[in-house]
Design an enzyme around this catalytic site. Structure first.
Site, PDB file in Angstrom:
ATOM      1  N   ASP A  98     -16.129  -8.649 -17.959  1.00 29.38           N
ATOM      2  CA  ASP A  98     -17.290  -9.481 -18.222  1.00 29.38           C
ATOM      3  C   ASP A  98     -16.781 -10.884 -18.533  1.00 29.38           C
ATOM      4  O   ASP A  98     -15.699 -11.023 -19.098  1.00 29.38           O
ATOM      5  CB  ASP A  98     -18.030  -8.922 -19.453  1.00 29.38           C
ATOM      6  N   ASP A 203     -21.808 -13.493 -16.997  1.00 27.10           N
ATOM      7  CA  ASP A 203     -22.971 -13.384 -17.876  1.00 27.10           C
ATOM      8  C   ASP A 203     -23.906 -14.587 -17.659  1.00 27.10           C
ATOM      9  O   ASP A 203     -23.431 -15.724 -17.593  1.00 27.10           O
ATOM     10  CB  ASP A 203     -22.441 -13.398 -19.318  1.00 27.10           C
ATOM     11  N   GLU A 258     -24.818 -12.262 -13.288  1.00 29.09           N
ATOM     12  CA  GLU A 258     -26.070 -11.839 -13.905  1.00 29.09           C
ATOM     13  C   GLU A 258     -26.981 -13.037 -13.906  1.00 29.09           C
ATOM     14  O   GLU A 258     -26.773 -13.989 -14.662  1.00 29.09           O
ATOM     15  CB  GLU A 258     -25.841 -11.349 -15.331  1.00 29.09           C
ATOM     16  N   HIS A 331     -26.587  -2.421 -20.467  1.00 22.74           N
ATOM     17  CA  HIS A 331     -26.584  -2.450 -21.934  1.00 22.74           C
ATOM     18  C   HIS A 331     -27.751  -3.264 -22.493  1.00 22.74           C
ATOM     19  O   HIS A 331     -27.879  -3.384 -23.712  1.00 22.74           O
ATOM     20  CB  HIS A 331     -25.259  -3.041 -22.427  1.00 22.74           C
ATOM     21  N   ASP A 332     -28.559  -3.852 -21.625  1.00 25.67           N
ATOM     22  CA  ASP A 332     -29.715  -4.640 -22.075  1.00 25.67           C
ATOM     23  C   ASP A 332     -31.037  -3.915 -21.836  1.00 25.67           C
ATOM     24  O   ASP A 332     -32.108  -4.484 -22.086  1.00 25.67           O
ATOM     25  CB  ASP A 332     -29.772  -5.989 -21.336  1.00 25.67           C
TER      26      ASP A 332
HETATM   27  C1  GLC Z   1     -26.562 -11.357 -21.043  1.00 25.74           C
HETATM   28  C2  GLC Z   1     -25.967 -10.097 -21.630  1.00 25.74           C
HETATM   29  C3  GLC Z   1     -26.616  -9.849 -22.954  1.00 25.74           C
HETATM   30  C4  GLC Z   1     -26.340 -11.017 -23.857  1.00 25.74           C
HETATM   31  C5  GLC Z   1     -26.776 -12.343 -23.224  1.00 25.74           C
HETATM   32  C6  GLC Z   1     -26.188 -13.520 -23.928  1.00 25.74           C
HETATM   33  O1  GLC Z   1     -27.890 -11.199 -20.744  1.00 25.74           O
HETATM   34  O2  GLC Z   1     -26.108  -9.031 -20.739  1.00 25.74           O
HETATM   35  O3  GLC Z   1     -26.189  -8.651 -23.538  1.00 25.74           O
HETATM   36  O4  GLC Z   1     -27.005 -10.851 -25.066  1.00 25.74           O
HETATM   37  O5  GLC Z   1     -26.347 -12.432 -21.883  1.00 25.74           O
HETATM   38  O6  GLC Z   1     -24.811 -13.607 -23.721  1.00 25.74           O
END
Ligand code: GLC
Length: 562
Positions: A98, A203, A258, A331-332
């Site tokens: 990540d 991310d 992401e 994980h979200d």
């Molecule tokens: C992304 C991650 C999440 C995190 C956010 C801020 O969405 O998947 O878990 O809280 O970014 O870094």
């Protein structure tokens, strides 16, 4: 040289906090992950994405990084990590790290230095602006709000300056206009790839380029106030190309970004192969089919048409010019079998296998979130204290602050909280579900671990894991499943999802019943004498020229070759 190994990859996501705790201190760790690599390999994964393992004070559980080149002590040492990479590679598993580039932890030395010394060059690593005086009140520089609720600006001590944070206030946004920041990340990416890392998950990558000059945002229709200043900014493509040229393209790497509410055009441009930016992005639109306007706590009855649209659109737009990903959980999100108006109590096996079939047989790389392969469900939470994710608390405070009764606010949280997927994995029915040897765990263990756990699934006649093995084998090896074009059938059908995948002369047909009732379904003529490649029920019942799909039944047909 890019071999594009990702095209038939199957990626398994590990959230290190909760995978397996080898030293019984309550936190998952690298040694614990190593002990389960055979399990991941046997499932049929070819790569593992590790949620952050870096040094972090964990305000946002690893997504607030305090040292981009160090492994956090609670997970192990750098030697442990290097062994993890070797152990993965010796099993032909690629390693995807990540990488959080939009913001660093406020405990990163860059930020500490920036705050301690206004003359420091690190000041320009962050986005710092003067606030606005209104009478004797100091207001933030703009009215933007953080993705995690509240203002996106935090005042620096007693000064009249603020730093930008689009997430927690402990996650300070980095200033990508500064070439030094870009240089740092080029170096960081190369550092990990030199250690053998094969790729990255970026991310919230499409927030790194901001729109200048900053101003208040009054767009009422926007998903998030201020979004037009920080989503898909004008230098996004340039920044990604630079990372590519100076780091990613020098290795046989893979990237998945992401994306945060990208526009359709921008989403496509990021992955268009000829643009040399990212290999793939995540598109989560289909996962909003059970909530209101992407606000995941606000439940609504599942809308299959919305799910289909979200699932198929990116497949169609990337086909032929880029590549796609296929996601059910991460994980979200909460657990997929506990969503989408599914009757989990009676049909957990059928629903879990149907969801996997209809999602992963599409065009793109399957991403499997740990525990999903045995159909783990949402956790029974009894009070707000049991939720560890700061976002759960921000949202709860916001709702109750507006006068919503506490019980109602908690019920929304119980539906959409990220905590569900962050509880320790239940490996068996022993103490703490076999996550460790009994030490109190950092996050509650799901009370249903006595019945629902990995060992129980593996020894069951109806094993979700074993179904996944068969499905993923098709995904890795069948040309039509990898390269085929997706053609949707019966879009307007509100119970059944159906599509074909075709590559050269090979054609597959995928059909799934999303309801808990029996549905008669008219198969296309070419499918009627096709063979069944995989199904989650024994046998198929015909009624005239149609089939009778049982609750959550899913099938893959292969056309007979003549
Ligand atoms: C992304 C991650 C999440 C995190 C956010 C801020 O969405 O998947 O878990 O809280 O970014 O870094």
């Amino acid at each position: 040289m890019k071999t594009e190994w990702f095209k038939n990859a199957v990626v398994y996501q590990v959230y290190p906090f909760s995978f397996r705790d080898s030293n019984n201190d309550g936190w998952g760790d690298i040694e614990g992950i190593i002990s389960k690599l055979d399990y991941i390999k046997d499932l049929g994964a070819t790569a593992i994405w590790f949620s952050p393992l870096y040094k972090s004070p964990d305000y946002d559980y690893g997504y607030d990084i305090a040292d981009y080149k160090a492994i956090d002590e609670k997970f192990g040492t750098m030697q442990d990590f290097e062994r993890l990479v070797d152990e993965c590679h010796s099993r032909d598993l690629k390693v995807i790290m990540d990488m959080v580039m939009n913001h660093s932890s406020i405990e990163h030395p860059w930020f500490k230095e920036a705050i301690a010394n206004p003359e420091s060059p690190y000041r320009d690593y962050y986005i710092i602006r003067k606030g606005r005086w209104k009478k004797d009140k100091l207001l933030p520089p703009t009215n933007w709000i953080s993705s995690f609720t509240g203002t996106a600006w935090e005042r620096i001590g007693e000064t009249d300056e603020f730093y930008l944070h689009l997430f927690c206030r402990e996650q300070a946004d980095l200033n990508w206009e500064n070439p030094e920041v870009r240089r740092e990340f080029v170096e960081i990416l190369n550092y990990w790839m030199d250690k053998g890392v094969d790729g990255f998950r970026f991310d919230v990558f499409n927030m790194i380029s901001k729109v200048y000059p900053f101003a208040d945002d009054f767009d009422k229709k926007a998903f998030q106030r201020g979004g037009r200043f920080f989503i898909d900014g004008p230098r996004m493509h340039e920044f990604l190309k630079e990372l590519n040229e100076k780091a990613l393209s020098r290795y046989d790497s893979y990237t998945v970004g992401e994306s945060y509410h990208p526009s359709r055009e921008a989403a496509l441009a990021y992955v268009r192969k000829s643009n040399k930016e990212l290999d793939t992005i995540f598109d989560f639109n289909h996962l909003d089919a059970d909530n209101i306007d992407g606000k995941k706590f606000f439940w609504k009855p599942f809308d299959l048409l919305q799910f289909k649209k979200g699932l198929f659109e990116p497949q169609a737009s990337t086909y032929g010019c880029g590549w796609n990903t296929l996601v059910l959980e991460n994980h979200d999100t909460p657990r997929s079998v506990s969503r989408f108006s599914i009757d989990t109590r009676h049909y957990r096996y059928e629903a879990a296998t149907m969801l996997a079939t209809v999602t992963y047989m599409g065009f793109g790389i399957p991403f499997i979130y740990m525990g999903q392969e045995v159909g783990l469900t949402n956790c029974q939470f009894d009070s707000m204290d049991e939720l560890k994710d700061p976002v759960s608390h921000f949202v709860y405070d916001l709702m109750t602050g507006y006068g919503m009764p506490k019980k109602l606010a908690f019920s929304f949280l119980k539906y959409g909280a990220r905590d569900h997927n962050r509880v320790p994995i239940a490996w068996d029915d022993s103490v703490n579900g076999g996550f460790n040897e009994g030490h109190e765990t950092w996050q509650k263990v799901n009370p249903n671990h006595k019945e629902i756990n990995v060992a129980a699934d593996l020894s069951s006649e109806k094993s979700i894991y074993r179904y996944y093995q068969q499905l993923l084998k098709i995904k890795r090896t069948d040309e039509a499943a990898i390269y085929g074009e997706t053609v949707e059938y019966d879009h307007a059908n509100r119970k059944v999802i159906a599509y074909s995948r075709q590559y050269n002369r090979r054609r597959l047909f995928v059909v799934g019943n999303f309801s808990k009732s029996t549905v008669r379904y008219e198969l296309p003529v070419w499918v009627r004498d096709a063979d069944i490649l995989l199904d989650n029920y024994p046998g198929l019942e015909w009624k005239g020229s149609g089939v009778v799909l049982k609750p959550y039944q899913a099938l893959i047909f292969e056309e007979k070759q003549v």
